[in-house]
Each structure stands twice: as C-alpha cells, then as structure tokens.
Motif scaffolding. Structure first.
Motif, PDB file in Angstrom:
ATOM      1  N   ALA A 112       4.661  -6.119   1.310  1.00  0.00           N
ATOM      2  CA  ALA A 112       3.520  -5.270   1.672  1.00  0.00           C
ATOM      3  C   ALA A 112       3.925  -3.796   1.700  1.00  0.00           C
ATOM      4  O   ALA A 112       3.161  -2.931   1.292  1.00  0.00           O
ATOM      5  CB  ALA A 112       2.947  -5.694   3.022  1.00  0.00           C
ATOM      6  N   ALA A 113       5.138  -3.524   2.162  1.00  0.00           N
ATOM      7  CA  ALA A 113       5.620  -2.139   2.214  1.00  0.00           C
ATOM      8  C   ALA A 113       5.906  -1.595   0.819  1.00  0.00           C
ATOM      9  O   ALA A 113       5.678  -0.416   0.553  1.00  0.00           O
ATOM     10  CB  ALA A 113       6.882  -2.060   3.076  1.00  0.00           C
ATOM     11  N   LEU A 114       6.377  -2.450  -0.083  1.00  0.00           N
ATOM     12  CA  LEU A 114       6.727  -2.001  -1.428  1.00  0.00           C
ATOM     13  C   LEU A 114       5.526  -1.842  -2.354  1.00  0.00           C
ATOM     14  O   LEU A 114       5.524  -0.996  -3.236  1.00  0.00           O
ATOM     15  CB  LEU A 114       7.711  -2.985  -2.074  1.00  0.00           C
ATOM     16  CG  LEU A 114       9.127  -2.967  -1.524  1.00  0.00           C
ATOM     17  CD1 LEU A 114       9.945  -4.100  -2.128  1.00  0.00           C
ATOM     18  CD2 LEU A 114       9.783  -1.624  -1.794  1.00  0.00           C
ATOM     19  N   ASP A 115       4.518  -2.686  -2.180  1.00  0.00           N
ATOM     20  CA  ASP A 115       3.373  -2.670  -3.086  1.00  0.00           C
ATOM     21  C   ASP A 115       2.105  -2.386  -2.292  1.00  0.00           C
ATOM     22  O   ASP A 115       1.408  -3.297  -1.854  1.00  0.00           O
ATOM     23  CB  ASP A 115       3.266  -4.003  -3.816  1.00  0.00           C
ATOM     24  CG  ASP A 115       2.205  -4.015  -4.895  1.00  0.00           C
ATOM     25  OD1 ASP A 115       1.351  -3.103  -4.923  1.00  0.00           O
ATOM     26  OD2 ASP A 115       2.212  -4.947  -5.713  1.00  0.00           O
ATOM     27  N   SER A 116       1.791  -1.124  -2.134  1.00  0.00           N
ATOM     28  CA  SER A 116       0.635  -0.751  -1.317  1.00  0.00           C
ATOM     29  C   SER A 116      -0.688  -1.137  -1.975  1.00  0.00           C
ATOM     30  O   SER A 116      -1.703  -1.259  -1.300  1.00  0.00           O
ATOM     31  CB  SER A 116       0.654   0.741  -1.007  1.00  0.00           C
ATOM     32  OG  SER A 116       0.591   1.483  -2.213  1.00  0.00           O
ATOM     33  N   THR A 117      -0.689  -1.361  -3.282  1.00  0.00           N
ATOM     34  CA  THR A 117      -1.919  -1.756  -3.965  1.00  0.00           C
ATOM     35  C   THR A 117      -2.323  -3.173  -3.569  1.00  0.00           C
ATOM     36  O   THR A 117      -3.474  -3.434  -3.226  1.00  0.00           O
ATOM     37  CB  THR A 117      -1.741  -1.682  -5.496  1.00  0.00           C
ATOM     38  OG1 THR A 117      -1.345  -0.365  -5.835  1.00  0.00           O
ATOM     39  CG2 THR A 117      -3.030  -2.036  -6.213  1.00  0.00           C
ATOM     40  N   VAL A 118      -1.378  -4.089  -3.592  1.00  0.00           N
ATOM     41  CA  VAL A 118      -1.644  -5.480  -3.216  1.00  0.00           C
ATOM     42  C   VAL A 118      -1.445  -5.664  -1.723  1.00  0.00           C
ATOM     43  O   VAL A 118      -2.222  -6.330  -1.057  1.00  0.00           O
ATOM     44  CB  VAL A 118      -0.733  -6.452  -4.000  1.00  0.00           C
ATOM     45  CG1 VAL A 118      -0.905  -7.877  -3.503  1.00  0.00           C
ATOM     46  CG2 VAL A 118      -1.011  -6.363  -5.483  1.00  0.00           C
TER      47      VAL A 118
END
Length: 139
Positions: A112-118
């Motif tokens: 969640a921290a790495l991929d703010s889009t998903v």
C-alpha cells in the motif's frame, strides 16, 4: 538451468509441496527483484506515515484476521495490540513478529505504501497469504 528444467517437468504432475516455495520464487523472479531493489521492503515499511497509507492500514488490520483463517498457519495469532499498525511495523526485526498474520499485514502495508494508485483492495490478502502458505519469505 537445472531448476527451470525441473519446474517444467513437474508442471503437469503438480509441484511437490517441498519444492513449491522455490518454484514460486523462481516464477516471481524474487532473487532478481531483491537484487534490483535492495532494501525496498524495509524502505516501504518505514515510509508509512501518510494519511492514505494509514487508511489502508486500518482496512488491512480488519481483513487479515479473516484471511485464510481456516488454515492452521493463519488460524492463530492476533493483531489486537496493533490497532493503528505502527507497532506492527516497528516490530519487524523481533522474532515474535514473525507470526504469519503479522507478516501478512506487513506485506500488505508495504505494498500500500509503495503503490498509492492501488494501495490496498479486498482480495489482496488472500493472494499474499497463499504465497506465505507456499513458503515464500515475507520480504
């Protein structure tokens, strides 16, 4: 190389349980990913201070106890003491924090921290949980 040939030979008969972790690691190219992005997982866990990731954390901490709870690996263990998720992240280096539910929560929070889009969506915990069941290490 030899491990790829063995994997291809066993694909029709099913991969023996003792070789599943190695098969998944090979298929996911985990070794190459760790080499290409050293320290990425720890960085993701240390950068969970924005509101969007904290919101995802709250949902993750609700979903994880329901994930694969019928399996012995995920049936026990609690996240109750980690209501905000921050303590869970700080415990990463402690042996007691290696409980499967805690590992699963950290994986999802890091993503969640790495991929703010998903960020996080329902169902991701089942996929990540299956990889932990197969023997893939948390990091």
């Amino acid at each position: 190389h030899a491990s790829q040939r063995r994997l291809l030979r066993s694909k029709f008969a099913g991969i023996p349980p003792k070789e599943r972790a190695a098969a998944w690691a090979l298929l996911l190219r985990a070794k190459e990913a760790r080499a290409a992005f050293p320290g990425l997982y720890r960085h993701a866990l240390s950068s969970c201070n924005n509101e969007e990731t904290r919101r995802a954390m709250r949902v993750i901490l609700v979903d994880v106890p329901r994930t694969l709870s019928h399996t012995p690996m995920f049936a026990a263990g609690s996240l109750d003491q980690h209501q905000d998720g921050q303590g869970l992240l700080l415990e990463y280096n402690r042996p007691a924090s290696r409980a499967p539910r805690q590992q699963l929560a950290r994986i999802l929070i890091a993503y969640a921290a790495l991929d703010s889009t998903v960020s996080y969506c329902q169902g991701m915990s089942s996929v990540a949980g299956m990889l932990l069941l197969a023997g893939i290490p948390e990091e």
